[in-house]
Design an enzyme around this catalytic site. Structure first.
Site, PDB file in Angstrom:
ATOM      1  CB  SER A 153      28.793 -71.667 -74.922  1.00  0.00           C
ATOM      2  OG  SER A 153      28.281 -72.062 -73.674  1.00  0.00           O
ATOM      3  CG  HIS A 211      31.922 -75.645 -73.569  1.00  0.00           C
ATOM      4  ND1 HIS A 211      31.140 -75.943 -74.668  1.00  0.00           N
ATOM      5  CD2 HIS A 211      31.296 -74.593 -72.950  1.00  0.00           C
ATOM      6  CE1 HIS A 211      30.099 -75.130 -74.704  1.00  0.00           C
ATOM      7  NE2 HIS A 211      30.177 -74.304 -73.687  1.00  0.00           N
TER       8      HIS A 211
END
Length: 579
Positions: free
Chosen positions: A233, A364
């Site tokens: 991320s 994620h």
């Protein structure tokens, strides 16, 4: 011009080439033959002595040509790439990241089995920060993977592979949640809270200072010549910056990095659902202040992320992406990775870059089983110098970019400057991993632009036939109208494969366009295709040249690539014509 005070350059890292036989790897993918993993450079920036003009290339809506220098000439040799990389680096600093300063006047610290301390001082200012260390079993000194923010590739797999995990908190160096004119952290304690340098470059600077301390420690615990970096991320954005801006990093592994990370800026601005450039700029001061002028004008940028990935070449690079979250811009990530792979190919190091977005779990930053084997292979190859890189491209059909839509430039084969090998380069006019020299390819392509009875030699096929399903060392091919077409399977998986076709002008004159016909077996369908234009997606498919790769001189070659959903059987009846 280049900034004063940077280190003197060293010679580029040198690796030898060897031909290899295609094998079925641990994750069930047939991989192309690879060159040995390239070594990291011994210095942070080996192009620090290269002059860089205070100019920029013309604005373009397409990805800038990574091989055209600021003076308008193209790079032709591997040694020439060193100073071209320096141009890309400085342009990226000027417009995207902000300046990453060189090593400060004084860097000290300690390395133990549990932690690293870093103390820096420069121009009367000082700052300190630290990182934690978790060692694998066995006897050191150990290679290491710097995990930015403690979130990146699976740390259990890293340690099981024999590498230490160094958890680096970048927020100690550049804090999030601050205004652009009031930045804080160790970096800004030295260079001022109003510095125009964004957090990503500051985080990269902090990682470089950790490597400085490891170098100075004498190598009793950790090896400074075997450093990897990963992050997911926002920390994936940071991991990319760390690897791009410090050539001592041997292996870079950004994960699901999103806008301001791997995805190409020009493409992500048009990708539905992806984080907009304006959001990537304003959410946090990740990018340098100068990027504000480009958040609604990416075509004005003199660089894009395919060139940032190219700054890592020929060192190890494994990009992992998530196609299930639109915000992450994985289509644009694949565009950048395909563009960056062209730089690796030009350097003869095509096997040193891997990309994988074909994953089942959409969570994620999840730990994914699909990435375990290539992660282990990457650590072994680039940090432990054992075995070969994974050398795999697995592009999800959900988010598959088309490089041909984003470039007007061709990929050169960079010469060897006297026949030696450099930066993962080639020797005596031949290349490995599907790269081309003198119009030909080795290991599954054509040689010296010629073919034998419609087939290829040296690992290919003869009489237009295929070799055992078209593995990376085999090919299928035919001739017609003065050109030849040979297919090789780059990689395959359960439910699909990636193919590449090399088109060669087999005549004595120049051809202006070409078309390749091939027949896909029942149940197969093209999911994505680049560097060409296809009519049809199944059955008999005709692929015509893109606008930039139709003209071929005698013996010259070009390639187009594609991914297929369905059985992993290569196409049959591959033939080429110019009418």
């Amino acid at each position: 011009m280049r900034r004063p005070g940077l280190w003197a350059a060293s010679t580029a890292a040198v690796v030898a080439l060897g031909l290899a036989v295609a094998t079925l790897d641990a994750y069930g993918t047939t991989t192309r033959p690879t060159v040995p993993a390239a070594a990291a450079a011994g210095v942070e920036d080996d192009g620090a002595d290269c002059p860089v003009a205070n100019t920029a290339p013309p604005a373009t809506s397409l990805l800038p040509d990574p091989f055209t220098k600021l003076d308008g000439t193209r790079v032709t040799t591997k040694s020439g790439w060193r100073c071209r990389r320096a141009e890309i680096k400085e342009l990226a600093e000027r417009t995207v990241y902000g300046q990453k300063p060189a090593k400060p006047a004084n860097v000290t610290g300690t390395v133990s089995s549990s932690g690293i301390t870093v103390n820096v001082s420069d121009q009367g200012r000082s700052a300190s920060f630290s990182a934690s260390v978790s060692l694998p079993s066995g006897t050191g000194p150990f290679p290491l993977v710097l995990v930015v923010g403690g979130l990146g590739a699976d740390t259990a797999t890293i340690k099981a592979s024999g590498a230490a995990v160094v958890s680096y908190n970048p927020l100690d160096v550049g804090k999030e949640g601050t205004a652009r004119n009031a930045k804080s952290g160790a970096f800004y304690s030295l260079y001022g809270s109003t510095s125009s340098t964004g957090l990503l470059a500051a985080w990269a600077w902090g990682a470089s200072r950790i490597i400085d301390v490891i170098e100075q420690s004498g190598g009793a615990v950790l090896r400074a010549d075997a450093v990897g970096v990963t992050g997911c991320s926002r920390y994936g954005k940071g991991a990319l910056a760390v690897g791009a801006f410090d050539q001592r990093v041997a292996l870079t592994m950004p994960i699901e990095s999103g806008t301001a990370g791997v995805p190409a800026y020009r493409s992500v601005a048009q990708e539905s659902g992806a984080q907009p450039l304006s959001s990537g700029y304003s959410e946090q001061p990740w990018l340098g202040d100068a990027f504000g002028s480009y958040q609604s004008n990416p075509g004005g940028l003199p660089v894009d992320t395919h060139e940032v990935l190219g700054m890592i070449a020929p060192r190890g690079l494994f990009v992992m992406e998530n196609p299930h979250v639109d915000w992450l811009g994985a289509t644009s990530g694949s565009v950048a990775a395909l563009g960056g792979a062209e730089i690796y190919k030009a350097l003869g190091a095509g096997g040193n870059i891997s990309y994988w977005s074909d994953v089942a779990d959409g969570t994620h930053c999840a730990v994914r089983s699909e990435w375990k084997a290539p992660l282990q292979a990457s650590i072994n190859a680039f940090l432990k110098k054992s075995g070969t890189p994974p050398a795999v491209f697995r592009v999800s059909a959900k988010k598959a970019g088309n490089l041909s839509q984003w470039r007007s430039w061709t990929t050169p084969t960079l010469a060897d400057d006297g026949g030696g090998t450099a930066n993962g380069g080639t020797t005596n006019g031949g290349t490995t991993n599907g790269g081309t020299v003198n119009g030909g390819t080795a290991n599954g392509g054509t040689t010296n632009g010629g073919t034998t009875n419609g087939g290829t030699t040296n690992g290919g096929t003869t009489n237009g036939g295929t070799t055992d399903g078209g593995t990376s060392s085999g090919s299928s091919g035919g001739t017609g109208g003065g050109c030849t077409a040979t297919h090789r399977t780059v990689s395959s998986w359960n439910g699909g494969y990636q193919g590449e076709v090399t088109v060669t002008n087999a005549g004595s004159g120049t051809i202006d366009h070409w078309a390749v016909a091939m027949t896909l077996p029942a149940g197969e369908e093209i999911a994505s295709l680049w560097s060409g234009t296809a009519s049809g997606t199944g059955g008999i498919v005709t692929v015509r040249n893109a606008a930039y790769n139709g003209t071929l001189g005698a013996g010259a070659s070009t390639t187009f690539g594609f991914t297929v959903n369905g059985p992993s059987t290569p196409p049959s009846g591959v033939s080429c014509g110019t009418s």
